[in-house]
Motif scaffolding. Structure first.
Motif, PDB file in Angstrom:
ATOM      1  N   GLY A  23       0.644  -1.389   0.032  1.00 17.41           N
ATOM      2  CA  GLY A  23      -0.001   0.150   0.057  1.00 17.41           C
ATOM      3  C   GLY A  23       0.775   1.135   0.063  1.00 17.41           C
ATOM      4  O   GLY A  23       1.770   1.461  -0.921  1.00 17.41           O
ATOM      5  N   ARG A  24       0.565   2.075   1.049  1.00 20.01           N
ATOM      6  CA  ARG A  24       0.933   3.273   1.154  1.00 20.01           C
ATOM      7  C   ARG A  24       2.787   3.491   0.942  1.00 20.01           C
ATOM      8  O   ARG A  24       3.402   4.159   0.141  1.00 20.01           O
ATOM      9  N   GLY A  25       3.219   2.580   1.445  1.00 18.10           N
ATOM     10  CA  GLY A  25       4.874   2.311   1.289  1.00 18.10           C
ATOM     11  C   GLY A  25       5.686   3.509   2.206  1.00 18.10           C
ATOM     12  O   GLY A  25       6.712   3.883   1.763  1.00 18.10           O
ATOM     13  N   SER A  26       5.092   3.929   3.294  1.00 23.24           N
ATOM     14  CA  SER A  26       6.013   4.994   4.099  1.00 23.24           C
ATOM     15  C   SER A  26       7.157   4.601   4.766  1.00 23.24           C
ATOM     16  O   SER A  26       8.209   5.084   4.712  1.00 23.24           O
ATOM     17  N   ASN A  27       7.158   3.262   5.183  1.00 22.12           N
ATOM     18  CA  ASN A  27       8.459   2.533   5.607  1.00 22.12           C
ATOM     19  C   ASN A  27       9.430   2.260   4.410  1.00 22.12           C
ATOM     20  O   ASN A  27      10.638   2.409   4.623  1.00 22.12           O
TER      21      ASN A  27
ATOM     22  N   ALA B 246       7.504  -4.586   4.119  1.00 25.78           N
ATOM     23  CA  ALA B 246       7.148  -3.177   4.685  1.00 25.78           C
ATOM     24  C   ALA B 246       5.625  -2.763   4.468  1.00 25.78           C
ATOM     25  O   ALA B 246       5.269  -2.356   3.447  1.00 25.78           O
ATOM     26  N   GLY B 247       4.715  -3.382   5.305  1.00 24.63           N
ATOM     27  CA  GLY B 247       3.490  -3.214   4.983  1.00 24.63           C
ATOM     28  C   GLY B 247       2.894  -4.235   3.790  1.00 24.63           C
ATOM     29  O   GLY B 247       1.873  -3.991   3.428  1.00 24.63           O
TER      30      GLY B 247
ATOM     31  N   ILE C  32       8.312  -5.095   9.641  1.00 25.10           N
ATOM     32  CA  ILE C  32       8.043  -4.548  10.667  1.00 25.10           C
ATOM     33  C   ILE C  32       6.498  -4.822  11.099  1.00 25.10           C
ATOM     34  O   ILE C  32       5.632  -4.938  10.231  1.00 25.10           O
ATOM     35  N   HIS C  33       6.163  -4.816  12.463  1.00 29.94           N
ATOM     36  CA  HIS C  33       5.123  -5.240  12.896  1.00 29.94           C
ATOM     37  C   HIS C  33       4.610  -3.937  13.785  1.00 29.94           C
ATOM     38  O   HIS C  33       5.267  -3.745  14.975  1.00 29.94           O
ATOM     39  N   PRO C  34       3.351  -3.507  13.893  1.00 31.41           N
ATOM     40  CA  PRO C  34       2.926  -2.421  14.679  1.00 31.41           C
ATOM     41  C   PRO C  34       2.654  -2.961  16.145  1.00 31.41           C
ATOM     42  O   PRO C  34       1.452  -2.870  16.528  1.00 31.41           O
TER      43      PRO C  34
ATOM     44  N   LEU D 168       3.655   4.799  13.948  1.00 35.17           N
ATOM     45  CA  LEU D 168       4.059   4.955  12.574  1.00 35.17           C
ATOM     46  C   LEU D 168       5.431   5.693  12.400  1.00 35.17           C
ATOM     47  O   LEU D 168       6.375   5.615  11.872  1.00 35.17           O
TER      48      LEU D 168
ATOM     49  N   GLU E 291       8.110   3.982  13.438  1.00 34.56           N
ATOM     50  CA  GLU E 291       8.438   3.005  12.620  1.00 34.56           C
ATOM     51  C   GLU E 291       9.721   3.136  11.811  1.00 34.56           C
ATOM     52  O   GLU E 291      10.533   2.280  11.488  1.00 34.56           O
TER      53      GLU E 291
HETATM   54  C1  GRF Z   1       2.855  -0.203   9.189  1.00 34.42           C
HETATM   55  O1  GRF Z   1       2.231   0.347  10.380  1.00 34.42           O
HETATM   56  C2  GRF Z   1       3.607  -1.513   9.250  1.00 34.42           C
HETATM   57  O2  GRF Z   1       3.923  -1.687  10.899  1.00 34.42           O
HETATM   58  C3  GRF Z   1       2.517  -2.545   9.099  1.00 34.42           C
HETATM   59  O3  GRF Z   1       1.746  -1.909   8.085  1.00 34.42           O
HETATM   60  C4  GRF Z   1       1.924  -0.448   7.991  1.00 34.42           C
HETATM   61  C5  GRF Z   1       2.493  -0.125   6.745  1.00 34.42           C
HETATM   62  O4  GRF Z   1       2.562   1.079   6.424  1.00 34.42           O
HETATM   63  N1  GRF Z   1       2.955  -3.759   8.942  1.00 34.42           N
HETATM   64  P1  GRF Z   1       3.564   1.781   5.080  1.00 34.42           P
HETATM   65  O5  GRF Z   1       2.783   0.992   3.901  1.00 34.42           O
HETATM   66  O6  GRF Z   1       4.804   1.316   5.308  1.00 34.42           O
HETATM   67  O7  GRF Z   1       3.322   3.272   5.320  1.00 34.42           O
END
Ligand code: GRF
Length: 218
Positions: A10-14, A87-88, A108-110, A171, A174
């Motif tokens: 999705g978004r891919g901010s990580n 990453a998501g 990565i896990h929230p 986030l 993260e």
């Molecule tokens: C993050 O909160 C991550 O921990 C979880 O999914 C979300 C992904 O966010 N696994 P993004 O796509 O990296 O913005």
């Protein structure tokens, strides 16, 4: 140069944080490809703009989970990565794929694993009236969200928190956490099977800000 393939849904901010850290030297590695299982993942556009190779493998085009995972394995392999960063990435991977990249694949896990594996972590944390929450980066092993933790960040849960405010606070930590944990992997400090490396916790800039908002400057 250490090669990282990032998997998103999705978004891919990580993913973006990882790419930027590689570019500015905080992470001694290169993102060689970004793979999504969803063609509409917003993160793909960012990666393409950065001239990073992108690929989409749409899981809805596969009848069978194992067929999808076999194709994904071949696709990841084609980029010859040293590490694979989830990453998501919202797919559960089968044992064959996880075993293939054992020790090289991180997620990565929230939540503060081993607390709250699985989905909807922020809502469950609020429901349970926890006072602490956070995020973890861990090695991926066949059992969901159960692999050894490389590093964690912790944030307070505030009485006024909604799922959204809590998700935002987590986030923010993260991005720094993922870069820190990947650098531990790249440098060889964090290795699967080396228990010493699983003790690291990272107090992120965002967390320090949250701490001082709660407790005054430290
Ligand atoms: C993050 O909160 C991550 O921990 C979880 O999914 C979300 C992904 O966010 N696994 P993004 O796509 O990296 O913005």
């Amino acid at each position: 140069m250490t090669r990282i393939v990032v998997l998103i849904s999705g978004r891919g901010s990580n993913m973006r944080a990882i790419v930027e850290a590689c570019r500015d030297g905080r992470l001694d590695a290169e993102v060689v490809a970004v793979i999504s299982n969803r063609p509409d993942a917003a993160g793909l556009e960012f990666a393409a703009r950065q001239n990073i190779e992108t690929a989409t493998l749409d899981h809805t085009h596969f009848d069978d989970r194992n067929q999808f995972d076999a194709k994904l394995e071949a696709l990841i392999d084609s980029f010859n990565p040293d590490f694979v960063a989830l990453a998501g990435f919202m797919r559960i991977l089968n044992k064959a794929l996880v075993d293939r990249f054992l020790g090289k694949m991180v997620n990565i896990h929230p939540s503060l694993l081993p607390l709250y594996p699985g989905l909807n972590t922020h809502a469950r944390v609020l429901e349970a009236k926890e006072t602490r929450h956070g995020a973890s980066v861990h090695f991926v092993t066949p059992e969901l969200d159960a692999g050894p933790v490389i590093a964690q960040t912790e944030v307070p849960v505030l009485p006024s928190d909604t799922e959204q405010t809590l998700a935002t606070r987590v986030l923010l930590t993260e991005h720094e956490l993922y870069v820190h944990a990947l650098q531990l992997c790249v440098s060889g400090t964090a290795r699967l099977g080396n228990d010493e490396c699983y003790r690291g916790t990272l107090k992120s800039t965002a967390q320090r800000g949250a701490d001082s908002a709660l407790n005054g400057p430290q």
